[in-house]
Scaffold this motif. Structure first.
Motif, short mmCIF file in Angstrom:
data_model
loop_
_atom_site.label_atom_id
_atom_site.label_comp_id
_atom_site.label_asym_id
_atom_site.label_seq_id
_atom_site.Cartn_x
_atom_site.Cartn_y
_atom_site.Cartn_z
N GLY A 174 20.53 -47.37 -53.52
CA GLY A 174 19.24 -47.18 -54.18
C GLY A 174 18.35 -46.12 -53.56
N GLU A 175 18.83 -45.39 -52.58
CA GLU A 175 18.04 -44.37 -51.90
C GLU A 175 18.69 -43.00 -52.09
OE1 GLU A 175 15.12 -44.99 -50.45
OE2 GLU A 175 15.32 -47.12 -50.92
N GLY A 176 17.93 -41.95 -51.78
CA GLY A 176 18.44 -40.60 -51.91
C GLY A 176 19.09 -40.06 -50.65
N ASP A 177 19.05 -40.84 -49.57
CA ASP A 177 19.65 -40.40 -48.31
C ASP A 177 20.11 -41.61 -47.51
OD1 ASP A 177 17.45 -41.40 -46.61
OD2 ASP A 177 16.30 -39.72 -47.39
N ALA A 178 20.57 -41.38 -46.30
CA ALA A 178 21.09 -42.46 -45.46
C ALA A 178 20.24 -42.68 -44.22
CB ALA A 178 22.53 -42.12 -45.06
N THR A 179 19.00 -42.21 -44.21
CA THR A 179 18.21 -42.29 -42.99
C THR A 179 17.87 -43.71 -42.56
OG1 THR A 179 16.17 -41.93 -44.24
CG2 THR A 179 17.18 -39.99 -43.20
N ALA A 180 17.90 -44.66 -43.46
CA ALA A 180 17.61 -46.05 -43.08
C ALA A 180 18.83 -46.75 -42.49
CB ALA A 180 17.09 -46.83 -44.28
N MET A 181 20.01 -46.15 -42.64
CA MET A 181 21.22 -46.74 -42.06
C MET A 181 21.22 -46.42 -40.57
SD MET A 181 23.90 -45.61 -45.00
CE MET A 181 25.04 -46.96 -45.04
N ARG A 182 21.34 -47.42 -39.73
CA ARG A 182 21.27 -47.20 -38.29
C ARG A 182 22.42 -47.90 -37.56
NH1 ARG A 182 15.89 -45.30 -37.35
NH2 ARG A 182 15.38 -44.31 -39.33
N PRO A 183 23.66 -47.51 -37.84
CA PRO A 183 24.80 -48.18 -37.22
C PRO A 183 24.92 -47.93 -35.71
CG PRO A 183 25.53 -46.26 -38.42
CD PRO A 183 24.07 -46.43 -38.74
N LEU A 184 24.20 -46.97 -35.18
CA LEU A 184 24.27 -46.67 -33.74
C LEU A 184 22.96 -46.98 -33.02
CD1 LEU A 184 26.28 -43.34 -33.90
CD2 LEU A 184 27.10 -45.59 -33.20
N GLY A 185 22.06 -47.70 -33.68
CA GLY A 185 20.80 -48.06 -33.05
C GLY A 185 19.62 -47.55 -33.86
N GLU A 186 18.47 -48.13 -33.62
CA GLU A 186 17.27 -47.82 -34.38
C GLU A 186 16.81 -46.37 -34.26
OE1 GLU A 186 15.49 -49.41 -36.82
OE2 GLU A 186 17.32 -50.59 -36.73
N ASP A 187 17.16 -45.71 -33.17
CA ASP A 187 16.68 -44.34 -32.98
C ASP A 187 17.73 -43.28 -33.33
OD1 ASP A 187 18.30 -44.98 -30.81
OD2 ASP A 187 17.04 -43.93 -29.35
N VAL A 188 18.83 -43.68 -33.98
CA VAL A 188 19.89 -42.74 -34.33
C VAL A 188 20.10 -42.75 -35.84
CG1 VAL A 188 22.32 -42.11 -34.02
CG2 VAL A 188 21.03 -43.09 -32.10
N ILE A 189 20.00 -41.56 -36.45
CA ILE A 189 20.29 -41.44 -37.87
C ILE A 189 21.66 -40.80 -38.05
CG2 ILE A 189 17.88 -41.42 -38.62
CD1 ILE A 189 18.07 -38.37 -38.92
N VAL A 190 22.27 -41.07 -39.20
CA VAL A 190 23.60 -40.54 -39.49
C VAL A 190 23.57 -39.75 -40.79
CG1 VAL A 190 24.78 -42.43 -38.30
CG2 VAL A 190 24.37 -42.61 -40.75
N ASN A 191 24.46 -38.79 -40.86
CA ASN A 191 24.66 -37.99 -42.06
C ASN A 191 26.16 -37.83 -42.22
OD1 ASN A 191 25.42 -35.17 -43.09
ND2 ASN A 191 23.35 -35.46 -43.88
N MET A 192 26.66 -38.13 -43.41
CA MET A 192 28.09 -38.02 -43.64
C MET A 192 28.31 -37.44 -45.03
SD MET A 192 31.13 -40.85 -43.18
CE MET A 192 30.42 -42.09 -44.22
N SER A 193 29.27 -36.54 -45.13
CA SER A 193 29.59 -35.95 -46.43
C SER A 193 31.05 -35.51 -46.46
CB SER A 193 28.66 -34.75 -46.72
OG SER A 193 28.75 -33.78 -45.70
N VAL A 194 31.50 -35.18 -47.66
CA VAL A 194 32.87 -34.71 -47.88
C VAL A 194 32.79 -33.40 -48.66
CG1 VAL A 194 35.10 -35.22 -48.98
CG2 VAL A 194 33.79 -37.06 -47.87
N TRP A 195 33.62 -32.44 -48.26
CA TRP A 195 33.63 -31.09 -48.83
C TRP A 195 35.04 -30.68 -49.18
CZ3 TRP A 195 28.98 -28.51 -49.46
CH2 TRP A 195 27.87 -29.19 -48.93
N GLU A 196 35.17 -29.76 -50.11
CA GLU A 196 36.49 -29.28 -50.52
C GLU A 196 37.18 -28.48 -49.43
OE1 GLU A 196 35.90 -27.14 -54.16
OE2 GLU A 196 35.66 -28.99 -55.32
N SER A 197 36.40 -27.86 -48.54
CA SER A 197 37.01 -26.99 -47.53
C SER A 197 36.07 -26.78 -46.35
CB SER A 197 37.35 -25.62 -48.14
OG SER A 197 36.14 -24.95 -48.48
N ARG A 198 36.62 -26.25 -45.29
CA ARG A 198 35.83 -25.87 -44.12
C ARG A 198 34.79 -24.82 -44.52
NH1 ARG A 198 35.39 -21.82 -40.24
NH2 ARG A 198 35.16 -22.53 -38.09
N GLU A 199 35.23 -23.86 -45.31
CA GLU A 199 34.34 -22.76 -45.70
C GLU A 199 33.14 -23.28 -46.50
OE1 GLU A 199 37.70 -22.81 -46.15
OE2 GLU A 199 38.15 -21.44 -44.49
#
Length: 168
Positions: A58-83
């Motif tokens: 229900g959100e536009g980002d993952a900033t509220a997800m804190r799997p590594l602690g309250e002071d750590v944010i995560v960003n994860m994505s998938v891309w077609e290529s390195r480039e």
């Protein structure tokens, strides 16, 4: 058209990066970062080669997800290529976030970003991503977990078709 049984499976590049906040996300000193989230995420969603990014329900980002602690944010994505990932990271409006990261995030003392290959169509879970980061931190770059500077080709990763070798 049918793929040859000897052709490599179609793969995509997954990435995770983590950042330790200097201040709580609600702190006015992080306001410029928070204000950039929407535009940068929208740019990612429309970037050539973009496949998927992690968002909280229900959100536009993952900033509220804190799997590594309250002071750590995560960003994860998938891309077609390195480039495609490289171009978005270093040749788009995202670069402004990179330039200002020291204003908002602590300096990294260990690996904070990891790349790995996934079968096309596989959506990696947070646990899978954190395991890849832990692998990179513990063992250094390998076909399972690498960085832009220690990049490994998909052919070296032996990605199984249909799922990653780690549970999501």
């Amino acid at each position: 058209m049918t793929a040859s049984p000897h052709a490599p499976a179609a793969v995509h590049l997954a990435q995770l990066n983590v950042a330790r906040l200097r201040h709580p996300l609600e702190d006015p000193r992080l306001a410029p970062f928070v204000e950039m989230l929407g535009p940068v995420n929208s740019a990612a969603d429309g970037a050539p080669g973009f496949v998927w990014r992690l968002t909280e329900e229900g959100e536009g980002d993952a900033t509220a997800m804190r799997p590594l602690g309250e002071d750590v944010i995560v960003n994860m994505s998938v891309w077609e290529s390195r480039e495609a990932l490289w171009d978005f990271t270093y040749r788009s409006g995202h670069l402004e976030v990179m330039r200002r990261r020291r204003d908002w995030f602590e300096r990294h003392v260990e690996a904070h970003m990891v790349l790995w290959w996934v079968p096309a169509g596989h959506v990696p879970g947070v646990a899978e991503a954190l395991e890849r980061l832990a692998d990179l931190r513990a063992h250094g770059p390998s076909p399972r977990a690498f960085t832009f500077t220690s990049f490994r080709a998909a052919s070296a990763a032996a990605v199984p078709s249909g799922a990653s070798d780690t549970p999501a």
